[in-house]
Design a protein around this motif. Structure first.
Motif, short mmCIF file in Angstrom:
data_model
loop_
_atom_site.label_atom_id
_atom_site.label_comp_id
_atom_site.label_asym_id
_atom_site.label_seq_id
_atom_site.Cartn_x
_atom_site.Cartn_y
_atom_site.Cartn_z
N THR A 258 -89.14 24.85 26.91
CA THR A 258 -89.40 24.05 25.72
C THR A 258 -88.63 22.73 25.79
OG1 THR A 258 -87.60 25.13 24.52
CG2 THR A 258 -89.80 26.06 24.28
N ALA A 261 -88.77 21.71 21.01
CA ALA A 261 -89.73 22.53 20.27
C ALA A 261 -89.28 23.98 20.26
CB ALA A 261 -91.12 22.42 20.90
N SER A 289 -92.02 21.38 16.03
CA SER A 289 -91.08 20.39 16.52
C SER A 289 -89.73 20.61 15.84
CB SER A 289 -91.59 18.98 16.21
OG SER A 289 -90.60 18.02 16.52
#
Length: 605
Positions: A258, A261, A289
Motif C-alpha cells: 500500500t 492507503a 486514502s
C-alpha cells in the motif's frame, strides 16, 4: 548513454496523452491526465546514441520494467520497404522499389530492470523501428494483441533460436554483430527493414536468419502471468471514506503493498489487509486514502518467470513522454508482475439526511427511497455523484438519519424522494416536505436536509346484507349475525327481529377497519323454531379483505320452509339451544346433551 533509438530520426514533438493508458488490458496503468507536453529534444538529429541524457524521472505504481542501458549491438545501414511489401515472401535480393532510406544508429540488445528490485534484469529487442525510446523509460508487460505488431510468431522463432538464447548466428564475428543481425532480422518481420546491399556481411547473416524463420516458424505466443485489478484508478475522498469494490482476477496471486492507503476485504472496513498479505484471484477489495501521498493507492505483486517473446509496452508514466517504442523480451527472466489501483484524492464534505416519519400510519409504510444527485460545479473535474438512501419498510415514527460521506466539495446536491412508502396499509397525507431540496457541499463540513412524511392508517369498511326467503319466511324467530374481524376492535353483533318478512336487509356498515384486515360473517342464531326450519344458508364471500376506501360486502342468504308435522318437529330447536331431557320425561331414557345441527326431520345428530 543517452537516447536509445531504433531509428536515425529523433522525434521533434509528441502528441497529447500516452497511448499506453488506453490499451492496458491488465489494468495496471495510472497515466496522469495531461501527459501532454512534448518531450524536449534538440532540433538536430543524432546518427548514434543521444548524449543529452535519459528520460525525465518518473515511475508508476505498476511499472514492471525500466530501460537501464544497452547490450551487444552496433549501427546498421538499411531501408524500410513500402507498405505493400510482404516479409513472408522472403528476403529480397536487393532494395525493394520505393523503399525509404533509414540507417539505424543502434541495432541490438536493450537492457531492462525491475524498478522495485533492480537485481531483477533482462534484455530485449526493439519491435517498433520507427518509434524512439530512452534510458529510464517505463514499461509494463503485455500480450501480442496489445502490441499490434505483425509477424510476432516469426519473431518468437528467432528469439528462441538465436542470440542471446544461443550463440547463433555462429558466423558472426562477435556478439555485437550477432545482436545487430538478430535485431535486423526481427525488424524485417516487424517493420519491413532491409539491410543495405553495401553491408554484405551482415546482410547475409540477416537473410539466413529470415530464411530459417520462414522455413521453421512461426512459434506460438508465450503464456503471460495475469494479474488484474478492476478498476485500476479511483477517485477517493480525502476524508477517508471507503471506496470499492476492486475485483482481482488473473492466474497468479499477488502480495499487497500500500502507498498512502488502507485495503480491506469488506465494504465496512472491518477486515484490513496489511502489507505482505497474499491476495488471490477472485477476491474483492475495498480501500481508502489515509495520507496525501502522491502517487497513492495499492499494488499487488507477484515475482514470476517471464518467457522469451513477451512484449513490453510503454506504461505512460514518464513525465512529458507520450510514447515509446515497443520491446520484446530476448531471453527468459524474472520480473515483478504488478496490478492494483491508483487513487485520485479529492476534497470532500458530507450530507446528513434526516427522515422524519409522523402520523397514525407511521410504522406501517413501505420502503422509502431518497435519491441524491450531486453535480460537480468545477469545470476542470468530473466528480458527479449519485447516491441512493433507503429507509426499510416499517420504520417507526420519529427522526431517522443517514450520513453520506465523501461527497466532493463544491457539489450542488438535489434531494428527491423517489419512493414515498405509500402502500396498501397507509395513505400519505401530503407530498413529502424536503427542507432544503438542494444543498452545496463544503469541504470538511456536513450539510443538513430533512424529509418529512406524514402517514395515516388506510382503512375501509365491511357491510353485511341479509336476504330472507322461502315459503316459511316471516315465521322465523330473531336472527343473530356475528361479524368477526382479525382486529377484534371491529367485531360486531347484529340482530334481525323475529318475523321479519322476505326481502333484503342491509345492516349498518362497519367503517374504519385497518386495510388488509380479514372479516367474516356467521349466524349465531338462525331463527329456526317449531314453525319453520332452515332449508339452506349461503354466505358469500366467506370472508373479505379490507381495501383502502372500499366497502366490502358479505351476503348471508337464508331460505326457510314451514314445518308440516308439528309432532315430528315439536322438539326441533335452533342450533344454539341447550336441550336437556330429564329421566322419566317425554324421552325418559335420555340424559342431558348439547344438540348439534337439527335435521329436517327433527332428529338430533
Amino acid at each position: 548513454m543517452g537516447l536509445v533509438t531504433c531509428v536515425r530520426r529523433v522525434r521533434a514533438a509528441v502528441g497529447v496523452g500516452g497511448r499506453g493508458a488506453s490499451r492496458r488490458r491488465r489494468a495496471r496503468l495510472a497515466v496522469v491526465a495531461g501527459l501532454a507536453l512534448a518531450l524536449a529534444v534538440p532540433s538536430s538529429a543524432f546518427a548514434g546514441l543521444n548524449p543529452v541524457g535519459s528520460a525525465n524521472e518518473g515511475q508508476g505504481l505498476f511499472t514492471e520494467a525500466t530501460i537501464v542501458g544497452t547490450g551487444a549491438g552496433t549501427s546498421v545501414p538499411g531501408w524500410i520497404a513500402p507498405a505493400g511489401f510482404d516479409p513472408l515472401a522472403g528476403y529480397p535480393s536487393g532494395v525493394p522499389a520505393d523503399s525509404t532510406r533509414d540507417d539505424s544508429s543502434f541495432a541490438g540488445l536493450i537492457r531492462i530492470a525491475d524498478p522495485v528490485d533492480p537485481t531483477r534484469t533482462g534484455v530485449t529487442y526493439c519491435i517498433d523501428l520507427r518509434t524512439d525510446t530512452q534510458l529510464g523509460v517505463n514499461y509494463a508487460l503485455g500480450d501480442w494483441n496489445e502490441a499490434n505488431v505483425p509477424n510476432l510468431g516469426y519473431v518468437e522463432y528467432i528469439l528462441l533460436n538465436y542470440f542471446p538464447t544461443s550463440g547463433q548466428p555462429a558466423a558472426a564475428a562477435n556478439d555485437n554483430i550477432r545482436a545487430a543481425a538478430v535485431q535486423s532480422a526481427i525488424w524485417f518481420f516487424s517493420d519491413r527493414y532491409v539491410i543495405d546491399p553495401g553491408s554484405a556481411a551482415i546482410r547475409a547473416l540477416v537473410a539466413d536468419i529470415v530464411a530459417d524463420a520462414l522455413a521453421n516458424g512461426p512459434s506460438p505466443e508465450p503464456e503471460l502471468p495475469e494479474l488484474t485489478v478492476t478498476p485500476d484508478t479511483a477517485d477517493v475522498p480525502a476524508t477517508g471514506e471507503i471506496v470499492g469494490p476492486f475485483a482481482v482476477t488473473g492466474n497468479v496471486s499477488g502480495i499487497l503493498r500500500t502507498i498512502g492507503a488502507e485495503v480491506f476485504t469488506d465494504a465496512q472496513g472491518q477486515n484490513q489487509l496489511l502489507d505482505g498479505a497474499e491476495v488471490a484471484p477472485g477476491t474483492n477489495l475495498w480501500a481508502r486514502s489515509v495520507s496525501a501521498a502522491d502517487p497513492q493507492g495499492f499494488v499487488l505483486e507477484r515475482v514470476s518467470t517471464i518467457l522469451t517473446g513477451t512484449v513490453l509496452i510503454y506504461d505512460g508514466t514518464n513525465p512529458d513522454l507520450a510514447d515509446a517504442q515497443k520491446l520484446v523480451l530476448a531471453q527468459e527472466t524474472e520480473l515483478g508482475v504488478r496490478a492494483g489501483a491508483t487513487f485520485n484524492r479529492f476534497a470532500a464534505g458530507a450530507l446528513r439526511i434526516t427522515k422524519r416519519i409522523t402520523g397514525t400510519g407511521a410504522g406501517f409504510q413501505g420502503e422509502v427511497v431518497v435519491q441524491v444527485e450531486c453535480v460537480d460545479q468545477n469545470p476542470e473535474t468530473d466528480l458527479d455523484r449519485s447516491y441512493t438512501v433507503r429507509f426499510p419498510a416499517g420504520t417507526g415514527a420519529g427522526d431517522h438519519t443517514r450520513t453520506l460521506g465523501g461527497v466532493p466539495a463544491g457539489s450542488l446536491c438535489t434531494i428527491t424522494e423517489t419512493a414515498t412508502g405509500d402502500n396498501a396499509l397507509v395513505n400519505l397525507e401530503a407530498d413529502p416536505v424536503i427542507e432544503p431540496p438542494t444543498v452545496t457541499i463544503v469541504v470538511n463540513e456536513t450539510a443538513e436536509a430533512t424529509i418529512t412524511d406524514a402517514y395515516t392508517r388506510a382503512t375501509g369498511g365491511v357491510r353485511i346484507v341479509k336476504r330472507i326467503g322461502g315459503p316459511g319466511a316471516g315465521r322465523q324467530d330473531e336472527i343473530v349475525i356475528r361479524l368477526d374481524c382479525t382486529d377484534d376492535a371491529f367485531d360486531r353483533t347484529f340482530t334481525i327481529p323475529a318475523r321479519s318478512g322476505p326481502g333484503t336487509y342491509t345492516l349498518p356498515e362497519v367503517t374504519g377497519i385497518p386495510t388488509l384486515s380479514r372479516c367474516r360473517a356467521a349466524e349465531v342464531d338462525s331463527g329456526e323454531n317449531r314453525r319453520v326450519r332452515l332449508d339452506g344458508v349461503r354466505v358469500h364471500p366467506r370472508n373479505v379483505v379490507v381495501v383502502d376506501g372500499v366497502t366490502g360486502t358479505i351476503v348471508v342468504k337464508d331460505r326457510y320452509v314451514k314445518c308440516r308435522d308439528k309432532h315430528k318437529h315439536k322438539h326441533a330447536f335452533s342450533s344454539t339451544q341447550y336441550v336437556k331431557h330429564h329421566k322419566g320425561g317425554e324421552h325418559g331414557k335420555h340424559g342431558g346433551f348439547w344438540t348439534g345441527y337439527t335435521h329436517a326431520q327433527g332428529h338430533s345428530r
